[in-house]
Write an enzyme that holds these catalytic residues in place. Structure first.
Site, short mmCIF file in Angstrom:
data_model
loop_
_atom_site.label_atom_id
_atom_site.label_comp_id
_atom_site.label_asym_id
_atom_site.label_seq_id
_atom_site.Cartn_x
_atom_site.Cartn_y
_atom_site.Cartn_z
N LYS A 53 0.85 -1.20 0.00
CA LYS A 53 0.00 0.00 0.00
C LYS A 53 0.88 1.24 0.00
O LYS A 53 0.64 2.19 -0.74
CB LYS A 53 -0.93 -0.02 1.23
CG LYS A 53 -2.03 -1.08 1.11
CD LYS A 53 -2.77 -1.34 2.42
CE LYS A 53 -3.73 -2.52 2.23
NZ LYS A 53 -4.33 -3.01 3.47
N GLN A 97 -5.04 -1.95 9.58
CA GLN A 97 -4.81 -3.25 8.94
C GLN A 97 -5.34 -4.38 9.81
O GLN A 97 -5.07 -4.43 11.02
CB GLN A 97 -3.30 -3.43 8.66
CG GLN A 97 -2.94 -4.66 7.89
CD GLN A 97 -3.45 -4.66 6.45
OE1 GLN A 97 -3.63 -3.61 5.84
NE2 GLN A 97 -3.69 -5.83 5.90
N ASP A 122 -11.48 1.96 3.91
CA ASP A 122 -11.83 0.53 3.80
C ASP A 122 -13.33 0.35 3.56
O ASP A 122 -13.76 -0.75 3.16
CB ASP A 122 -11.49 -0.19 5.12
CG ASP A 122 -10.21 -0.99 5.05
OD1 ASP A 122 -9.89 -1.48 3.95
OD2 ASP A 122 -9.54 -1.13 6.08
N1 GUN Z 1 -6.55 -7.37 5.77
C1 GUN Z 1 -6.79 -8.10 4.66
N2 GUN Z 1 -7.55 -7.41 3.79
C2 GUN Z 1 -7.79 -6.22 4.36
C3 GUN Z 1 -8.50 -5.06 3.95
O1 GUN Z 1 -9.10 -4.98 2.87
N3 GUN Z 1 -8.50 -4.02 4.82
C4 GUN Z 1 -7.87 -4.07 6.02
N4 GUN Z 1 -7.94 -3.00 6.81
N5 GUN Z 1 -7.19 -5.12 6.43
C5 GUN Z 1 -7.16 -6.19 5.60
#
Ligand code: GUN
Length: 287
Positions: A53, A97, A122
């Site tokens: 990211k 996360q 998200d």
């Molecule tokens: N962990 C795995 N996929 C995601 C996601 O789309 N968002 C977040 N915040 N954590 C994740």
């Protein structure tokens, strides 16, 4: 005839180009979009995702911060961090996360609800979930949004089609239902209690596998010519990732199929970049 392989990198590049142009436009107006990711603990998969990211933000000109909190952080420490980011006008997107360490996992919902809904890139906050359900424009979870975007870019029609989703998670299955329904598909959501599963999945023109079971979807569960989207990521050996779909057998019957790795997973990060742009615009009162 074997299926058309829907390569994530091709679609991801196009989505990133769109986001890059939108970032440049905002910068021309004196605004640099910013994302802050909070990672708690040292889950190795999460560290890879967060690094990706961060790199993608840098590639597109989005300001990116990563706040790494120790494994033994308390719920209140995390909430205080979120409060600080909510109040910071330079932070347009906040992402916690997941998964959280087991000691604070039970507070996940309270933690996600603390994020300002306008910064919730998200799309997990109940405010944004509610907007999605009612069909209002909003910040939408990146993975299902990426799947729909990929169908559009691939020229695969959704309107009037029969779509079947396997898996009812808050992150993928449920938002996918609403996104596909909003695009006029007839949608069925299956899960571990669905009987007989194969009979339902064989009706699908668009089949989305998102239940987290390695190679579970086999060729006999797929209608000839169907589009099969594999959202699963299952580690079956230290260096071997597979999806929820048995790719080798299903590609012989499907019309189109996404691989794992290299499929829709790559779109998730690109859609996150788009969500940072959308969040920035929402905060400016632009839609
Ligand atoms: N962990 C795995 N996929 C995601 C996601 O789309 N968002 C977040 N915040 N954590 C994740």
């Amino acid at each position: 005839m074997t299926a058309r392989i829907l390569e994530g990198k091709d679609f991801s590049a196009r989505i990133k180009d769109e986001a890059r142009a939108a970032v440049a436009q905002l910068k021309a107006d004196g605004i640099t979009p910013g994302l802050t990711v909070i990672i708690v603990g040292d889950n190795p998969a999460s560290q890879v995702y967060v690094r990706n990211k961060h790199k993608t933000c840098e590639e597109l000109g989005i300001r990116s911060d990563v706040i790494a909190l120790p494994e033994d952080s308390t719920k209140d420490q995390l909430l205080d961090t979120i409060d600080r980011l909510n109040a910071d006008p330079a932070v347009n997107g906040i992402l916690v996360q997941l998964p959280l360490p087991s000691a604070i996992k039970s507070h996940e919902q309270e933690i996600l609800e603390r994020i300002d809904p306008l910064k919730d890139v998200d799309g997990f906050h109940p405010f944004n979930v509610g907007k999605l359900v009612t069909g209002a424009p909003t910040l939408v979870p990146c993975t299902p949004a990426g799947c729909v975007k990929m169908l559009d870019l691939a020229g695969i029609d959704i309107d009037g089609k029969r779509a079947v989703i396997i898996g009812r998670s808050n992150i993928v299955g449920k938002p996918m239902l609403h996104l596909l329904m909003a695009r006029h598909a007839t949608v069925t959501v299956c899960h571990s209690h669905t009987k007989p599963l194969g009979e339902v999945t064989r009706e699908a023109d668009i089949l989305v596998a998102a239940m987290g079971r390695a190679k579970f979807v086999t060729a006999d569960m797929v209608k000839p010519g169907a589009t099969v989207i594999d959202v699963g990521i299952n580690r079956i050996a230290p260096k071997k990732l597979v999806g929820d779909v048995d790719f080798d057998s299903v590609k012989e019957i499907a019309g189109a199929i996404t691989p794992v790795p290299g499929g829709v997973g790559l779109l998730t990060v690109s859609m996150l970049m788009q969500n940072v742009v959308t969040a920035t615009r929402l905060q400016l009162g632009r839609h």
